[in-house]
Design a protein around this motif. Structure first.
Motif, PDB file in Angstrom:
ATOM      1  N   ALA A 481      47.550  24.764  42.292  1.00 23.90           N
ATOM      2  CA  ALA A 481      48.728  24.390  43.067  1.00 23.90           C
ATOM      3  C   ALA A 481      49.855  23.986  42.125  1.00 23.90           C
ATOM      4  O   ALA A 481      49.607  23.470  41.028  1.00 23.90           O
ATOM      5  N   LEU A 482      51.090  24.208  42.544  1.00 22.24           N
ATOM      6  CA  LEU A 482      52.255  23.797  41.774  1.00 22.24           C
ATOM      7  C   LEU A 482      52.813  22.511  42.364  1.00 22.24           C
ATOM      8  O   LEU A 482      52.869  22.358  43.593  1.00 22.24           O
ATOM      9  N   PRO A 483      53.234  21.564  41.542  1.00 17.00           N
ATOM     10  CA  PRO A 483      53.733  20.283  42.060  1.00 17.00           C
ATOM     11  C   PRO A 483      54.898  20.438  43.026  1.00 17.00           C
ATOM     12  O   PRO A 483      54.992  19.731  44.026  1.00 17.00           O
ATOM     13  N   GLY A 484      55.791  21.372  42.771  1.00 15.13           N
ATOM     14  CA  GLY A 484      56.955  21.532  43.630  1.00 15.13           C
ATOM     15  C   GLY A 484      56.757  22.495  44.782  1.00 15.13           C
ATOM     16  O   GLY A 484      57.719  22.846  45.473  1.00 15.13           O
ATOM     17  N   GLY A 485      55.547  22.940  45.010  1.00 15.34           N
ATOM     18  CA  GLY A 485      55.272  23.923  46.051  1.00 15.34           C
ATOM     19  C   GLY A 485      55.018  25.287  45.450  1.00 15.34           C
ATOM     20  O   GLY A 485      55.440  25.598  44.342  1.00 15.34           O
ATOM     21  N   GLY A 486      54.347  26.121  46.186  1.00 17.28           N
ATOM     22  CA  GLY A 486      53.996  27.434  45.686  1.00 17.28           C
ATOM     23  C   GLY A 486      52.580  27.466  45.152  1.00 17.28           C
ATOM     24  O   GLY A 486      51.836  26.489  45.238  1.00 17.28           O
ATOM     25  N   ALA A 487      52.228  28.610  44.603  1.00 18.06           N
ATOM     26  CA  ALA A 487      50.873  28.784  44.089  1.00 18.06           C
ATOM     27  C   ALA A 487      50.934  29.532  42.770  1.00 18.06           C
ATOM     28  O   ALA A 487      51.897  30.246  42.480  1.00 18.06           O
ATOM     29  N   VAL A 488      49.887  29.359  41.967  1.00 19.25           N
ATOM     30  CA  VAL A 488      49.783  30.082  40.710  1.00 19.25           C
ATOM     31  C   VAL A 488      48.351  30.580  40.579  1.00 19.25           C
ATOM     32  O   VAL A 488      47.410  29.831  40.802  1.00 19.25           O
ATOM     33  N   LEU A 489      48.188  31.853  40.260  1.00 19.78           N
ATOM     34  CA  LEU A 489      46.886  32.430  39.978  1.00 19.78           C
ATOM     35  C   LEU A 489      46.759  32.579  38.470  1.00 19.78           C
ATOM     36  O   LEU A 489      47.657  33.147  37.816  1.00 19.78           O
ATOM     37  N   VAL A 490      45.669  32.042  37.956  1.00 21.30           N
ATOM     38  CA  VAL A 490      45.470  31.970  36.512  1.00 21.30           C
ATOM     39  C   VAL A 490      44.281  32.847  36.128  1.00 21.30           C
ATOM     40  O   VAL A 490      43.178  32.655  36.638  1.00 21.30           O
ATOM     41  N   VAL A 491      44.541  33.804  35.242  1.00 24.33           N
ATOM     42  CA  VAL A 491      43.493  34.674  34.716  1.00 24.33           C
ATOM     43  C   VAL A 491      43.284  34.318  33.255  1.00 24.33           C
ATOM     44  O   VAL A 491      44.254  34.230  32.496  1.00 24.33           O
ATOM     45  N   ARG A 492      42.050  34.101  32.868  1.00 29.68           N
ATOM     46  CA  ARG A 492      41.726  33.840  31.468  1.00 29.68           C
ATOM     47  C   ARG A 492      40.812  34.943  30.965  1.00 29.68           C
ATOM     48  O   ARG A 492      39.771  35.222  31.566  1.00 29.68           O
ATOM     49  N   LEU A 493      41.212  35.546  29.847  1.00 24.75           N
ATOM     50  CA  LEU A 493      40.460  36.631  29.232  1.00 24.75           C
ATOM     51  C   LEU A 493      40.164  36.274  27.785  1.00 24.75           C
ATOM     52  O   LEU A 493      40.996  35.640  27.120  1.00 24.75           O
ATOM     53  N   PRO A 494      38.990  36.667  27.279  1.00 24.80           N
ATOM     54  CA  PRO A 494      38.672  36.358  25.877  1.00 24.80           C
ATOM     55  C   PRO A 494      39.633  37.077  24.945  1.00 24.80           C
ATOM     56  O   PRO A 494      39.863  38.279  25.055  1.00 24.80           O
ATOM     57  N   GLY A 495      40.185  36.298  24.001  1.00 25.72           N
ATOM     58  CA  GLY A 495      41.179  36.858  23.102  1.00 25.72           C
ATOM     59  C   GLY A 495      40.587  37.559  21.905  1.00 25.72           C
ATOM     60  O   GLY A 495      41.277  38.260  21.201  1.00 25.72           O
ATOM     61  N   ASN A 496      39.304  37.356  21.647  1.00 23.82           N
ATOM     62  CA  ASN A 496      38.651  38.059  20.545  1.00 23.82           C
ATOM     63  C   ASN A 496      37.168  38.119  20.831  1.00 23.82           C
ATOM     64  O   ASN A 496      36.669  37.511  21.763  1.00 23.82           O
ATOM     65  N   GLU A 497      36.429  38.825  20.013  1.00 25.02           N
ATOM     66  CA  GLU A 497      35.008  39.036  20.253  1.00 25.02           C
ATOM     67  C   GLU A 497      34.193  37.762  20.084  1.00 25.02           C
ATOM     68  O   GLU A 497      33.067  37.670  20.530  1.00 25.02           O
ATOM     69  N   ALA A 498      34.762  36.731  19.442  1.00 22.33           N
ATOM     70  CA  ALA A 498      34.020  35.482  19.251  1.00 22.33           C
ATOM     71  C   ALA A 498      34.018  34.629  20.508  1.00 22.33           C
ATOM     72  O   ALA A 498      33.254  33.686  20.625  1.00 22.33           O
ATOM     73  N   ALA A 499      34.890  34.926  21.461  1.00 21.12           N
ATOM     74  CA  ALA A 499      34.993  34.123  22.690  1.00 21.12           C
ATOM     75  C   ALA A 499      33.950  34.589  23.677  1.00 21.12           C
ATOM     76  O   ALA A 499      34.167  35.508  24.447  1.00 21.12           O
ATOM     77  N   ARG A 500      32.792  33.972  23.640  1.00 21.18           N
ATOM     78  CA  ARG A 500      31.694  34.396  24.483  1.00 21.18           C
ATOM     79  C   ARG A 500      31.450  33.427  25.642  1.00 21.18           C
ATOM     80  O   ARG A 500      30.835  33.790  26.624  1.00 21.18           O
ATOM     81  N   ALA A 501      31.855  32.157  25.492  1.00 23.68           N
ATOM     82  CA  ALA A 501      31.547  31.172  26.527  1.00 23.68           C
ATOM     83  C   ALA A 501      32.362  31.455  27.770  1.00 23.68           C
ATOM     84  O   ALA A 501      33.484  31.940  27.705  1.00 23.68           O
ATOM     85  N   LYS A 502      31.791  31.138  28.905  1.00 21.74           N
ATOM     86  CA  LYS A 502      32.476  31.352  30.172  1.00 21.74           C
ATOM     87  C   LYS A 502      33.622  30.368  30.287  1.00 21.74           C
ATOM     88  O   LYS A 502      33.455  29.160  30.133  1.00 21.74           O
ATOM     89  N   PRO A 503      34.865  30.813  30.555  1.00 24.41           N
ATOM     90  CA  PRO A 503      35.984  29.894  30.641  1.00 24.41           C
ATOM     91  C   PRO A 503      35.854  28.986  31.840  1.00 24.41           C
ATOM     92  O   PRO A 503      35.291  29.353  32.853  1.00 24.41           O
ATOM     93  N   ARG A 504      36.393  27.793  31.704  1.00 25.80           N
ATOM     94  CA  ARG A 504      36.338  26.832  32.816  1.00 25.80           C
ATOM     95  C   ARG A 504      37.747  26.440  33.209  1.00 25.80           C
ATOM     96  O   ARG A 504      38.543  26.040  32.367  1.00 25.80           O
ATOM     97  N   HIS A 505      38.034  26.533  34.489  1.00 30.14           N
ATOM     98  CA  HIS A 505      39.343  26.117  34.978  1.00 30.14           C
ATOM     99  C   HIS A 505      39.317  24.638  35.295  1.00 30.14           C
ATOM    100  O   HIS A 505      38.309  24.131  35.786  1.00 30.14           O
ATOM    101  N   PRO A 506      40.364  23.909  35.024  1.00 28.84           N
ATOM    102  CA  PRO A 506      40.387  22.474  35.333  1.00 28.84           C
ATOM    103  C   PRO A 506      40.362  22.252  36.833  1.00 28.84           C
ATOM    104  O   PRO A 506      40.743  23.103  37.583  1.00 28.84           O
TER     105      PRO A 506
END
Length: 506
Positions: A481-506
């Motif tokens: 959620a955005l503080p002033g209203g609206g919505a945001v969709l967040v996509v996280r993708l591994p930036g290199n081959e070392a990024a193996r752990a599953k990303p966690r959204h706050p």
């Protein structure tokens, strides 16, 4: 003035009084012969009352019992009142529990009075009750559930080891008679408070309130979530005298199993929906591919004919767009069938531009703000699938703005697309200043065929495929959620081959 001696009671009157006494009574001489016995004693000795005077005590009661009483008789003849009790195990006679009193005669020490009480039935009932209590305690100590019994005076009657272990109580609190208040003080001093209790309140006020709540607790079942996350079920039964019988069961594993079953059912439901998507896209691809092939062929001819003219650039764009449409249809079908995407080094900035080209018509009248950090690390993936993901997210944001009533005169529809590097991940954020997504729906919007759009305006497939694409690339997608209203969709993708752990959204 001379005193007159008190008259001695008449022998017949004394005998009548003794006969009225329900307990066995007899007067015994020093030589252990009976001087007088009442009717109850005759019944006890199973002998005629008239034949008892002058009989040796050993003949009437048996040598075993007479020998058992003999030490006490000597003490009584010496002027001492002797009281005792115990089981008699005379050979050939029934086992009896007797209580006896031997009292010396007040005017001489040549005889003593013997009072007997047969307490066999009472003692057998007590022993049976004690045996039952021991059996009950053995059973309760053998069960994993916690059990306690609280009397109407708010004191403990019984508590098993399971109850003490469940709440981490010390063993000394299990002593019968322990006030319930002691258990509560122990919990409060370990900061084991209930959610509704004020930690700043005086301890005794909390103790009194909780004791009153426990003693007034109605029969039934309730659940308590412990600070460590365990779920305890409490079952209370109230006896007629106000005694409470409480049993405690740890439901944590059962609740975890229920959540696992629910997750399994949800996974199966999603799989079924994705299978339906695959069938739908297969049909769509079949229907689109034929006219798309015509468009692609005609665009190629148009580009050749327009070569060297002012329309050459436009004709080339049409040809490239037709080819891209073909690749997108194929990549969508691969996503729905959960086939692994192509693994190539991809320039995400170029992917964003490609995705935005596909939304050119949808963005009409919407301000687009781009914030693409440079340089971006290359990622491995399928460029066509990722471009479709960008197009879908931007298109959804524009659709949400199109049906939104302006909240003020100076409001303008706006979509902000930002790409940045966060640790080992590349984060793509698509935000709008529209009505937002309710918190209860922030997870459901990714379910296949779920849509908040009016009938006929949405299929509910887009965000489900976005999640499939993100997960296929080792990433994730979430709604914020955005503080002033609206919505945001967040996509996280591994930036290199070392990024193996599953990303966690706050």
């Amino acid at each position: 003035m001379s005193s007159t001696p008190a008259p001695r009671p008449d022998a017949a009157l004394l005998a009548g009084v003794l006969d009225a006494v329900p307990a066995p009574v007899c007067l015994v001489a020093r030589d252990r012969r009976i001087l007088h016995a009442n009717r109850a004693f005759a019944d006890f000795a199973q002998a005629p009352a008239a034949a008892i005077p002058g009989q040796p005590l050993a003949e009437l009661l048996g040598p075993h019992l007479a020998a058992w009483l003999d030490p006490s008789a000597d003490r009584a003849l010496a002027g001492e009142v002797v009281q005792a009790e115990g089981w008699t195990d005379a050979p050939g006679q029934p086992r009896r529990f007797l209580a006896w009193t031997l009292a010396p005669q007040p005017d001489h020490r040549e005889a003593f009075a013997l009072f007997l009480r047969d307490l066999t039935a009472e003692r057998q009932r007590e022993e049976a009750a004690e045996t039952s209590r021991q059996q009950l305690r053995a059973i309760l100590e053998g069960v994993a559930d916690g059990v306690n019994i609280v009397g109407p005076d708010a004191r403990l009657v019984l508590a098993n080891a399971g109850f003490l272990a469940m709440y981490d109580f010390p063993p000394h609190l299990a002593a019968p008679g322990t006030p319930v208040a002691d258990f509560i003080r122990n919990r409060l001093r370990r900061a084991d408070l209930r959610p509704e209790e004020d930690p700043c309140a005086p301890e005794e006020a909390l103790v009194l309130a909780r004791v009153a709540e426990i003693m007034a607790r109605p029969p039934g079942r309730q659940e308590e979530t412990r600070p460590d996350g365990r779920v305890i079920e409490l079952r209370t039964a109230r006896l007629e005298d106000g005694t409470l019988v409480n049993t405690y069961s740890d439901l944590t594993l059962r609740r975890e199993a229920e959540r696992a079953r629910a997750a399994s059912r949800e996974a199966l439901r999603r799989h079924e929906r994705l299978s339906a998507i695959a069938s739908l896209l297969a049909g769509v691809a079949h229907e689109i591919n034929n006219p798309l092939a015509v468009v692609a062929a005609q665009s190629l001819l148009l580009a050749e004919e327009a070569e060297g003219t002012a329309l050459a650039a436009r004709a080339e764009k049409v040809r490239l767009a037709a080819e891209r449409c073909g690749r997108i249809v194929a990549s969508l079908l691969a996503s729905a069938r959960q086939k692994p995407p192509k693994r190539e080094w991809v320039d995400l900035a170029q992917v964003v531009e490609t995705g935005l080209d596909l939304t050119e018509l949808a963005r009409a009248g919407v301000e687009l703000v781009r914030e693409v950090a440079a340089p971006l690390p290359p990622i491995r993936g399928d460029a066509d699938q990722l471009a479709h993901l960008v197009a879908n997210l931007v298109g959804n944001a524009c659709a949400a703005l199109a049906g939104h009533a302006p909240p003020s005169r100076d409001w303008r529809p706006r979509v902000r697309l930002a790409v940045r590097v966060v640790a080992a991940w590349v984060e793509l954020r698509v935000a709008d200043n529209g009505p937002g997504i309710p918190e209860a729906l922030r997870e459901r919007v990714f379910d296949p065929f779920f849509t908040t759009k009016p009938d006929g305006e949405g299929t509910g497939v887009g965000l489900a495929l976005c999640r499939t694409i993100a997960q296929a690339h080792g990433g994730s997608i979430a709604v914020e959620a955005l503080p002033g209203g609206g919505a945001v969709l967040v996509v996280r993708l591994p930036g290199n081959e070392a990024a193996r752990a599953k990303p966690r959204h706050p």
